[in-house]
Design an enzyme around this catalytic site. Structure first.
Site, PDB file in Angstrom:
ATOM      1  N   ASP A 403      21.905 -10.641   5.373  1.00 15.85           N
ATOM      2  CA  ASP A 403      23.111  -9.818   5.345  1.00 15.85           C
ATOM      3  C   ASP A 403      23.020  -8.902   4.128  1.00 15.85           C
ATOM      4  O   ASP A 403      22.187  -9.120   3.238  1.00 15.85           O
ATOM      5  CB  ASP A 403      24.331 -10.730   5.266  1.00 15.85           C
ATOM      6  N   PHE A 736      42.149  -8.251  10.828  1.00 17.66           N
ATOM      7  CA  PHE A 736      40.821  -7.707  11.097  1.00 17.66           C
ATOM      8  C   PHE A 736      40.084  -8.588  12.097  1.00 17.66           C
ATOM      9  O   PHE A 736      40.176  -9.805  12.056  1.00 17.66           O
ATOM     10  CB  PHE A 736      40.018  -7.629   9.799  1.00 17.66           C
ATOM     11  N   ARG A 798      30.535   1.802   0.196  1.00 13.41           N
ATOM     12  CA  ARG A 798      31.170   1.268   1.394  1.00 13.41           C
ATOM     13  C   ARG A 798      32.358   2.162   1.737  1.00 13.41           C
ATOM     14  O   ARG A 798      33.184   2.459   0.872  1.00 13.41           O
ATOM     15  CB  ARG A 798      31.647  -0.165   1.172  1.00 13.41           C
ATOM     16  N   GLY A 879      26.880  -4.746   8.876  1.00 10.82           N
ATOM     17  CA  GLY A 879      27.906  -4.030   9.620  1.00 10.82           C
ATOM     18  C   GLY A 879      28.221  -2.671   9.041  1.00 10.82           C
ATOM     19  O   GLY A 879      29.065  -1.950   9.576  1.00 10.82           O
ATOM     20  N   LEU A 948      12.283   0.737  10.370  1.00 11.59           N
ATOM     21  CA  LEU A 948      13.095   1.117  11.518  1.00 11.59           C
ATOM     22  C   LEU A 948      14.564   0.904  11.196  1.00 11.59           C
ATOM     23  O   LEU A 948      14.951  -0.153  10.678  1.00 11.59           O
ATOM     24  CB  LEU A 948      12.712   0.272  12.742  1.00 11.59           C
ATOM     25  N   THR A 954      22.697   0.988  19.986  1.00  8.85           N
ATOM     26  CA  THR A 954      21.318   0.981  20.469  1.00  8.85           C
ATOM     27  C   THR A 954      20.740  -0.424  20.460  1.00  8.85           C
ATOM     28  O   THR A 954      19.926  -0.776  21.328  1.00  8.85           O
ATOM     29  CB  THR A 954      20.456   1.917  19.599  1.00  8.85           C
ATOM     30  N   LYS A 987      23.663 -10.311  15.472  1.00  4.55           N
ATOM     31  CA  LYS A 987      22.814 -10.912  14.440  1.00  4.55           C
ATOM     32  C   LYS A 987      22.123 -12.166  14.967  1.00  4.55           C
ATOM     33  O   LYS A 987      20.913 -12.344  14.791  1.00  4.55           O
ATOM     34  CB  LYS A 987      23.650 -11.251  13.201  1.00  4.55           C
ATOM     35  N   ASP A1007      26.468 -14.757   3.389  1.00 10.09           N
ATOM     36  CA  ASP A1007      27.512 -15.337   2.543  1.00 10.09           C
ATOM     37  C   ASP A1007      28.865 -15.425   3.220  1.00 10.09           C
ATOM     38  O   ASP A1007      29.799 -15.993   2.647  1.00 10.09           O
ATOM     39  CB  ASP A1007      27.674 -14.504   1.268  1.00 10.09           C
TER      40      ASP A1007
END
Length: 1340
Positions: A403, A736, A798, A879, A948, A954, A987, A1007
């Site tokens: 992550d 969320f 972010r 993410g 990549l 995708t 994931k 985490d």
């Protein structure tokens, strides 16, 4: 009245099995059917023990016999009792299996006793349960609590069962629980009394409770609870996780709570999650099982050969005088001999190997957990080894999936910059102050600093977040706090979302601060700023302050909550607001009130001290359907409904002459002192957030005067620039969700009464939700904001977008009906709630966006570079948006300037397939050109040098069965991969796909809760104890506190653990095969009769006692290379990664060596004593002695670390053997019936020939291994051997050798990686300028 509670299982009825069960509350009168149903539910008594006094022996035996090795040796022991096939005394054959199973049984008994003792303590705890006969609460043991009981709990009480919260002493119906016993999280969770419960007030009368509850079956999902409560009026209210108090949690900050038990005992969520320790089968263990089967095959081959030989031998001895006549044919005798030899050669199967492996792994784990380099003094946390049987897998990792946020970065979010209404505010001074702080303090955790902007007189500071502070009431804002005790509290508290006080301070941007000064300036002057822009700014910061789940704390009263006060605004401010609203019209924007600059900034304290009472009703109509109460914020002067604000044609704020009121202007020094105290108290507010970015945004809003002062389930207390506290009714919180990638709050504006939806989330999602049929101004704002977002992402920030929507009352009522229905649903509740949230989060108005910096953890670039040099392919699954991930990849050296960046983005599956094929074809062409000598082509090497980058949409296409092959082929050509915008499900799918399809060892590290799925899917899962709770740690195999610890954990401990266990397993096979073959060779000289040349006691104890301890020392302490060298030369990790220590060829070479040594060990004594009258046991004595010396010295040759402890163990093993055989030969006369070993060993050992035979045999047996090892290490030494030789050099020579090795490896490493792509591959224009590859390819 009847009170019914529905949950869990239910007995079958005539109409079939019902999915919910019904029970009646015990304090009510129930009919027979309900009482019978009640008694069928699980009680609250728990039992975690496996055994009872009577069941221990049979049940433990049954469990141990599930192991194949135990069944095998029990079968052989039983077979030895059959007279026709027994090999020696039946009792002796029981010793190994009885010893092993007895030790295991004692261990199981001790563990079960500890569990039983814990059960007694838990079941014996007391709680207060309502008794219907006595009509009061009485104390009962936890074990006596039943489903349907009403339980009374106080502050700091542990919850005995899963209960629905019916009453709380908090007037707002709030209860806080600490779930540390459940999931390890120390931050408090807020729980709410069931909405619209008839009994709402200071007292709760159990006799009047008459509501009916239905909920789902018991399950182990800690974060989900579905059901509804049906009140007497047939009104159904939805039940969810916020209404459930979980067993084992602790009540905090609430004096009194009452709940009704819905799940008890083993049906509670805590017990449903109690699945015991994690178990995974390591790769080495799977390889071991294959070789055990080969050993079984070898055993059967040897026994079959003996049986055939015995039959042939008997056939050739027909009529021999020494044979006892019987009717058994040679074929049948050979069949019996087969089973006899199975008993004789049983030690070929290493029964003690499995026990030895468990002991060695415990020793390895002990040293890993006590490694000071893996200890974090700031968190006072070391590494946790939660899986006890996969330590060797740490040395074989080939793919690492990580992550980003909180794993590679600190997850301590710092507000960096923002864009509002299309205008970018860079916050340069904020960036400079953070840089100065880093240089001055290096991120120290205990500094309290205050920053002051050069363009602003307002200073902003804040305290570290602390998981030890829960929400407190806003009464504490008016309380006097002692500064010394406050500082002490800060030093005692644990670190929260920020590493220091300074890190959450924000220096306001001068331009933005100047615009917001309008709200604090007198209304007499002309307001020059655009009203629409200012409206956007106020709404933007109001959204930052309220669109979250942050809990406000006060250091003066930590972990203490009192009721939410009623906020009141000064009369003068409301009159000015009224005049302002009459002059300005801002349709669809929730305008914030303003206050005169001479208004009291310390109004909060004066308000609480003076206790003015006032009420305010907004001019917007209210509806009975609205859940939140009407805001009670304002003075007696209510704005007129007809006073609709008007927007001036100029678009600027209007001007009005009005004399300011003097009612509170002359409060004098006392008022100034109160203002100062209140300002100090406000600066001491603490914010506790579920995620660090929420806290960062709240602190940013606070820096601009939009301060979140308090929170309750139904309202928020917010101070806007120039005003006192404003009560903002909180109607709904839409939390969320990973699928929605956003959260929203529904509030009712305190001035206009409008229902407003504030939403924040990922920019890719919010931009799609913004109404497409927007005005030109809104489209321009969107375009500018998108450009700013791209710039933020290139800086590695972010990003979050902030938006809003104003609802008409009719719209809100229609939506509320759907939402209430979804909340009350049991089936598909999550899906229905998600649909209602999506209905609300449409046609949004974009307000702006934020950029938050999340610094890399220390030593992350060095760690990733070392792992890549070790041959581990690193994938980042995040993410975040693509540009942010690429920038972080540059910062952590995952993407180097010489690498080629391949970006794969597409909207449909067909495009994805085409792009994959095109990219693979072009890469293949380039590789072929380079192979043929083209200078512009690719280097083949290790096929590295490509990175990549693929987005989530995708990735969905690439994970489909038709494209998996092409996707894996492409990623195989890349040195690393970044999956952006990936969901938790994606994931786990990626990790499973790579592990299963490529057959490689995978490691996943994260985490947060969103990383749990991939951690559990990977071969090795590692959790980081960071800022996002303990879910990842609780689901992991190993837990560390920093990403940098992964370097030593894998490169050092992983290498050691794998090498030690691999060599120890091979050694076990070697010594067993070597010793068993001595018995096999003797069969050629005894007519294949199953006789042995040693007594049965030595035969049994040779592998069980005499040679069992040295391998344990070898498996725990051996170090073939030092830790310093392994860290300096990561390439050495490939030795374990490629399983070079334990290959099939290595296994068979070991077996061949064992055969050779057994031949030497048998035939040298045979020829030495040929022609003598030596007895059977006298012949076996030098063979056993030589075998012992050979086996012990063999391990000394293989060991790379020899200390005094090793020599002491070797010496003790040899002495134990000789002491045993000597004492045995002296005192034992009939111990080995029918033979007599008395005096044999003493006589043989008194002859010089014995020692000569042992010496010659030992030298000749070990000489080939020593010669081969020396020649191999001289002519073609492995990297591990070279590194071991470097360790023996002097310090100055050691440093020079390591540097030379690193330079050579660097040259090879770069020569293997491509530097140029074909000219026909396009350049990626989105690469950050500070980390630009030479060329790249973008397919999107």
């Amino acid at each position: 009245m009847e009170s019914l509670l529905s949950l869990g299982k239910r007995k079958p009825r005539k109409n079939g099995l019902q999915r919910k069960r019904r029970v009646g509350a015990w304090n009510m009168t129930l009919d027979e059917e309900d009482e019978e149903l009640m008694r069928s539910y699980s009680g609250n008594k728990i039992r975690t023990t496996k055994y009872t006094f009577l069941s221990f022996v049979p049940k433990n035996l049954f469990e141990q016999l599930h192991r194949f090795a135990n069944v095998y040796f029990v079968f052989l022991s039983a077979l030895n009792f059959v007279p026709i096939v027994n090999a020696f005394q039946p009792e002796i054959s029981l010793i190994p299996i009885v010893l092993v199973m007895s030790v295991t049984a004692v261990k199981d008994m001790w563990e079960d006793y500890r569990r039983r003792k814990s059960d007694w303590q838990v079941n014996g705890q007391l709680c207060e349960v309502y008794d219907r006969t006595q009509q009061r609460y009485v104390k009962r043991r936890w074990a006596e609590v039943c489903v349907g009981d009403l339980v009374l709990l106080g502050c700091n009480d542990i919850i005995p069962a899963d209960m629905v919260l019916l009453h709380s002493s908090d007037p707002k119906g709030v209860c806080h629980i600490e779930t540390a016993n459940l999931d390890g999280e120390t931050n408090l969770k807020q729980r709410q009394v069931v909405r619209d419960l008839p009994q709402q007030g200071p007292d709760f009368n159990p006799e009047n409770f008459s509501s009916r509850i239905e909920c789902e079956n018991p399950n182990n999902d800690l974060r989900r609870f579905r059901g509804y409560m049906e009140h007497p009026g047939k009104v159904r209210v939805g039940l969810h996780n916020d209404n459930l108090l979980l067993r084992s949690c602790t009540v905090r900050n609430t004096e009194r709570v009452i709940g009704i038990v819905v799940y008890a005992g083993h049906e509670t969520k805590a017990m449903q999650n109690n699945s015991g320790p994690r178990y995974k089968r390591s790769k080495l263990e799977r390889r071991l099982n294959v070789d055990v089967l080969w050993s079984v095959a070898l055993l059967f081959l040897m026994c079959f050969s003996t049986a055939v030989g015995h039959g042939i031998w008997l056939r050739g001895l027909k009529g021999a005088v020494f044979l006892i006549p019987d009717d058994i044919s040679p074929a049948l005798a050979g069949f019996y001999m087969f089973w006899t030899m199975i008993i004789v050669l049983q030690v070929l199967i290493p029964i003690s190997l499995y026990v030895s492996i468990e002991i060695v792994k415990l020793g390895q784990i002990y040293f890993i957990q006590n490694d000071l380099d893996l200890y974090n003094p700031r968190l006072d946390a070391g590494i946790q080894c939660r899986a006890l049987n996969i330590t060797e897998d740490l040395g074989q990792i080939q793919y690492l999936f990580s992550d980003k946020t909180g794993t590679l970065t600190e997850n301590r979010m710092l507000f960096r910059r923002c864009t509002v209404a299309g205008v970018e505010y860079p916050h340069h001074e904020n960036a400079q102050s953070l840089e100065q702080y880093e240089e001055q303090f290096g991120g120290a955790a205990d500094h309290t600093l205050t920053l002051r902007s050069r363009s602003s007189r307002k200073s902003v500071s804040c305290r570290s977040l602390s998981c030890n502070h829960s929400s407190v009431s806003l009464n504490t804002l008016a309380a006097e706090s002692d500064s010394n005790s406050f500082d002490d509290t800060l030093h005692r508290q644990a670190q929260g979302a920020f590493s220091s006080t300074m890190e959450c301070a924000v220096v306001p941007d001068p331009q933005l601060g100047q615009k917001l000064k309008v709200l604090s300036a007198p209304l007499l002057g002309r307001l020059k700023h655009d009203a629409t822009e200012l409206s956007h700014i106020v709404d933007f910061f109001l959204a930052l302050a309220v669109c979250n789940t942050v809990v406000v704390s006060s250091p003066s009263q930590p972990r203490h909550v009192v009721q939410m006060p009623v906020a009141r605004t000064p009369l003068r401010s409301l009159e000015e607001m009224k005049a302002l609203l009459q002059k300005v019209s801002l349709p669809r924007f929730a305008l914030s009130p303003s206050q005169n600059s001479d208004g009291s900034p310390g109004f909060t304290k004066r308000l609480f001290n003076r206790g003015r009472s006032a009420t305010y009703t907004p001019n917007a109509p209210t509806t009975p359907a609205a859940r939140a109460p009407t805001p009670s914020l304002t003075p007696t002067h209510t704005p007129s409904p007809c006073s609709t604000p008007v927007l001036l044609r100029s678009g600027a704020w209007g001007q009005e002459e009005e004399q300011p009121r003097q009612s509170d202007a002359d409060d004098g020094p006392a008022a100034e002192e109160e203002e100062k105290d209140d300002s100090d108290e406000e600066d001491k507010l603490l914010y506790e957030a579920e995620s660090p970015d929420e806290a960062a945004l709240v602190q940013a809003a606070r820096a601009y005067g939009c301060t979140l002062l308090g929170r309750s389930p139904e309202q928020l207390l917010v101070a806007l620039p120039g005003t006192g506290p404003l009560s903002v009714p909180l109607l709904h919180v839409l939390p969320f969700h990973s699928a929605r990638k956003r959260m929203s709050v529904v509030v009712r504006h305190p001035l206009t009464g409008q229902v407003v939806v504030y939403t924040k989330g990922a920019d890719s999602v919010i931009m799609e939700l913004v109404g497409r049929k927007t005005s030109d101004d809104q489209r321009e704002i969107m375009e500018k904001t998108q450009r700013h977002l791209d710039d933020y992402a290139k800086e590695g920030l972010r990003t979050l977008c902030i938006a809003k929507r104003v609802l008409e009352e009719g719209e809100y009522e229609d939506w509320l009906k759907r939402h209430v229905f979804a909340e009350a649903s049991i089936e598909n509740r999550e899906e229905l709630l998600r649909e209602t949230a999506q209905m609300l989060e449409t046609k949004l108005t974009l307000l702006g966006a934020t950029g938050i910096v999340d610094r890399l953890q220390e030593d992350v670039p060095e760690t990733i570079e070392a792992l890549q040099r070790a041959g581990i392919k690193v994938w980042v699954l995040t993410g975040d948006k693509q540009e942010t991930a690429v920038n972080i990849a540059c910062a952590c050296k995952l993407l180097r300037p010489t690498d080629q960046l391949l970006t794969l983005n597409c909207d449909i599956k067909e495009d994805c397939e085409t792009l994959l094929s095109e990219l693979l074809e072009q890469i293949g062409v380039s590789e072929r050109r380079h192979a043929s000598g083209c200078e512009d082509g690719l280097a083949v090497g290790d096929r590295g040098g490509f990175m990549l980058v693929i987005d989530g949409r995708t990735l969905d296409f690439a994970l489909e069965a038709e494209l998996q092959g092409a996707f894996l082929e492409l990623t195989g050509s890349c040195r690393s991969v970044i999956c952006c915008r990936s969901t938790p499900l994606q994931k786990s799918k990626v990790v499973r796909l790579v592990g299963e399809k490529l057959g490689v060892m995978t490691l996943a590290i994260g985490d947060g809760a969103n990383d749990v799925s991939m951690i559990q899917v990977a071969d090795v899962g590692i959790g980081i104890s960071g800022q996002e709770g303990m879910q990842a740690v609780m689901s992991s195999d190993f837990a560390i506190s920093r990403f940098k610890h992964l370097r030593k954990l894998l490169l050092v401990h992983g290498h050691w653990c794998y090498t030690r266990l691999a060599n120890m397993i091979l050694y076990f096979f070697y010594k067993n095969v070597m010793y068993v073959n001595l018995l096999f060779w003797y069969q050629f000289f005894c007519g294949f009769s199953g006789s042995t040349m040693t007594n049965s006691w030595v035969l049994i104890f040779f592998n069980l006692l005499f040679t069992s301890v040295p391998p344990l020392m070898y498996g725990v302490f051996d170090k073939n290379v030092s830790a310093q060298t392994l860290l300096s030369l990561p390439q050495l990790y490939k030795h374990g990664q490629n399983s070079k220590a334990y290959l099939p060829s290595t296994f068979w070479l070991t077996i061949l060596d064992a055969f050779y040594q057994s031949l030497v060990c048998f035939f040298i004594p045979y020829f030495a004593y040929a022609g003598s009258d030596i007895g059977l046991f006298s012949f076996g004595s030098p063979i056993n002695g030589s075998a012992l010396l050979i086996i012990l010295l063999h391990q000394i040759i293989e060991s790379r670390t020899l200390t005094w402890l090793h020599f002491a163990v070797f010496l003790c093993s040899a002495l134990l053997y000789y002491i045993f055989v000597l004492v045995f030969s002296i005192i034992c006369v009939t111990c080995n019936h029918p033979t007599n070993p008395y005096g044999i060993e003493t006589k043989v050992m008194s002859e010089p020939l014995y020692y000569c035979v042992c010496a010659v045999t030992t030298v000749l047996a070990l000489l080939p291994r020593m010669l081969c090892r020396g020649l191999y290490n001289t002519l073609c030494p492995s990297d591990v051997v070279k590194a071991g030789l470097i360790d023996k050099l002097r310090p100055e020579d050691y440093s020079a050798s390591v540097c030379q090795w690193q330079e050579n490896s660097e040259a090879i490493y770069h020569n293997q990686n491509p530097r140029h792509l074909d000219k026909n591959l396009s350049v990626n224009a989105d690469i950050p300028t500070d980390c630009t590859p030479e060329t790249g390819s973008v397919l999107s």
